[in-house]
Design an enzyme around this catalytic site. Structure first.
Site, PDB file in Angstrom:
ATOM      1  CG  ASP A  85      -2.365  -1.439  15.524  1.00 10.85           C
ATOM      2  OD1 ASP A  85      -1.707  -1.902  14.664  1.00 10.85           O
ATOM      3  OD2 ASP A  85      -1.948  -0.613  16.352  1.00 10.85           O
ATOM      4  CB  SER A  98       4.675  -4.885  -3.211  1.00  4.10           C
ATOM      5  OG  SER A  98       5.210  -3.690  -4.268  1.00  4.10           O
ATOM      6  CE1 TYR A 121       4.785  -1.256   1.634  1.00  2.00           C
ATOM      7  CE2 TYR A 121       6.190  -0.886  -0.622  1.00  2.00           C
ATOM      8  CZ  TYR A 121       4.806  -1.313   0.206  1.00  2.00           C
ATOM      9  OH  TYR A 121       3.747  -2.063  -0.466  1.00  2.00           O
ATOM     10  CE  LYS A 166       4.053  -5.032   0.954  1.00  3.96           C
ATOM     11  NZ  LYS A 166       2.846  -5.821   1.466  1.00  3.96           N
TER      12      LYS A 166
END
Length: 304
Positions: free
Chosen positions: A118, A198, A213, A217
């Site tokens: 993990d 991204s 998120y 990035k």
């Protein structure tokens, strides 16, 4: 009439079928025999004589670690690296999926090793690197692919967002630290670290609400440049690359919910995981003096 999404899937399946079924045959033939056998077919076979594969020969037998290798981009990258002769360690919580991938790659020149971890847990990462050191000596290539998304807005931030940071930023940094340590211990000064970033790490969307998120990035973009400068100061020839895709049809969109996910993929052009894997192979195949610092990949027709 087939949709853009259906056509993309058909082409992807065709590409895989050709690569898996014909490469072992062509690699056993001489170049002249290959030309005679394929001249009427109208395509160039992907063999060890192909320029793309020749550029990857220096990595043959080397060890690559790919995080988040159980599905999507990570699985595609792991498969391509194995097909290019690398020993690939695929880290994932769903380790059984990586084991299934490995079973389908037994005839490939490389090998895929499934290791459960993990990325949100530092102890799991350290244990994985210990396993690699004991069984494969160390890491030459690191692909930080594992990532999570969230729909939590900033005004209602909670545990889901903290886990995004744990995986997308903290986990990435720990893996990078351990990979560099592994390289240093073995005198490797020409490794490669690749962050799967991204386009949202470079500009904010006009439609979707901003979440943690996007912040994660943006952090990856900063960390990429920061590590590049640090490696230069250290006199290291190890490369660092950020690969920033636009919309890719993968499971990370599950965070949006099934209805929104289906609508997004049905009405927007999107990339496939193998498109990103091809970009990784390209940057790994560049000459030692060339560093591809950033690759931005968008599907044709993407508006943002």
């Amino acid at each position: 009439m087939t949709s853009r999404r259906e056509e993309s899937r058909l082409l992807q399946i065709t590409d895989i079928r050709i690569e898996v079924s014909l490469v072992p045959v062509f690699d056993q033939l001489s170049p002249d025999s290959i030309v005679r056998a394929t001249g009427s077919l109208g395509f160039t076979p992907f063999t060890s004589q192909h320029p793309k594969r020749r550029k990857m020969e220096r990595w043959s037998g080397k060890v690559a670690l790919v995080t988040g290798a159980s599905s999507g981009i990570g699985a595609a990258i792991a498969q391509e690296l194995v097909r290019h002769g690398l020993k690939v360690v695929g880290l994932a919580r769903r380790v059984e999926r990586v084991e299934e991938l490995a079973a389908g790659l037994k005839s490939a020149p490389g090998k895929l090793y499934a290791v459960k971890a993990d990325i949100a847990k530092e102890e799991d990462i350290i244990a994985a690197f210990d396993w690699i050191k004991k069984n494969l000596s160390g890491v030459d290539i690191l692909v930080n692919n594992a990532g999570l998304g969230t729909t939590e807005v900033l005004s209602n931030i909670g545990d889901a967002s903290w886990r995004v940071l744990d995986v997308n930023v903290k986990g990435l940094c720990i893996c990078t630290r351990e990979a560099l340590k592994s390289m240093k211990e073995r005198g490797v000064n020409n490794g490669h670290i690749i962050h799967i970033n991204s386009v949202l790490g470079h500009s904010l969307p006009n439609t979707l609400p901003v979440s943690i998120y996007h912040a994660s990035k943006y952090a990856v973009t900063v960390l990429t440049e920061g590590l590049r400068r640090e490696l230069v100061q250290l006199g290291s020839k190890t490369k660092i690359t950020s690969v920033s895709p636009g919309l890719v049809e993968t499971e990370i969109a599950d965070a949006l919910g099934p209805e929104i996910k289906e609508r997004i993929f049905a009405h927007n052009p999107c990339l496939q995981a193998k498109d990103i894997a091809d970009a990784v192979i390209y940057t790994l195949g560049t000459p030692p003096h060339v560093q591809v610092h950033e690759i931005t990949i968008k599907p044709v027709g993407e508006l943002s």
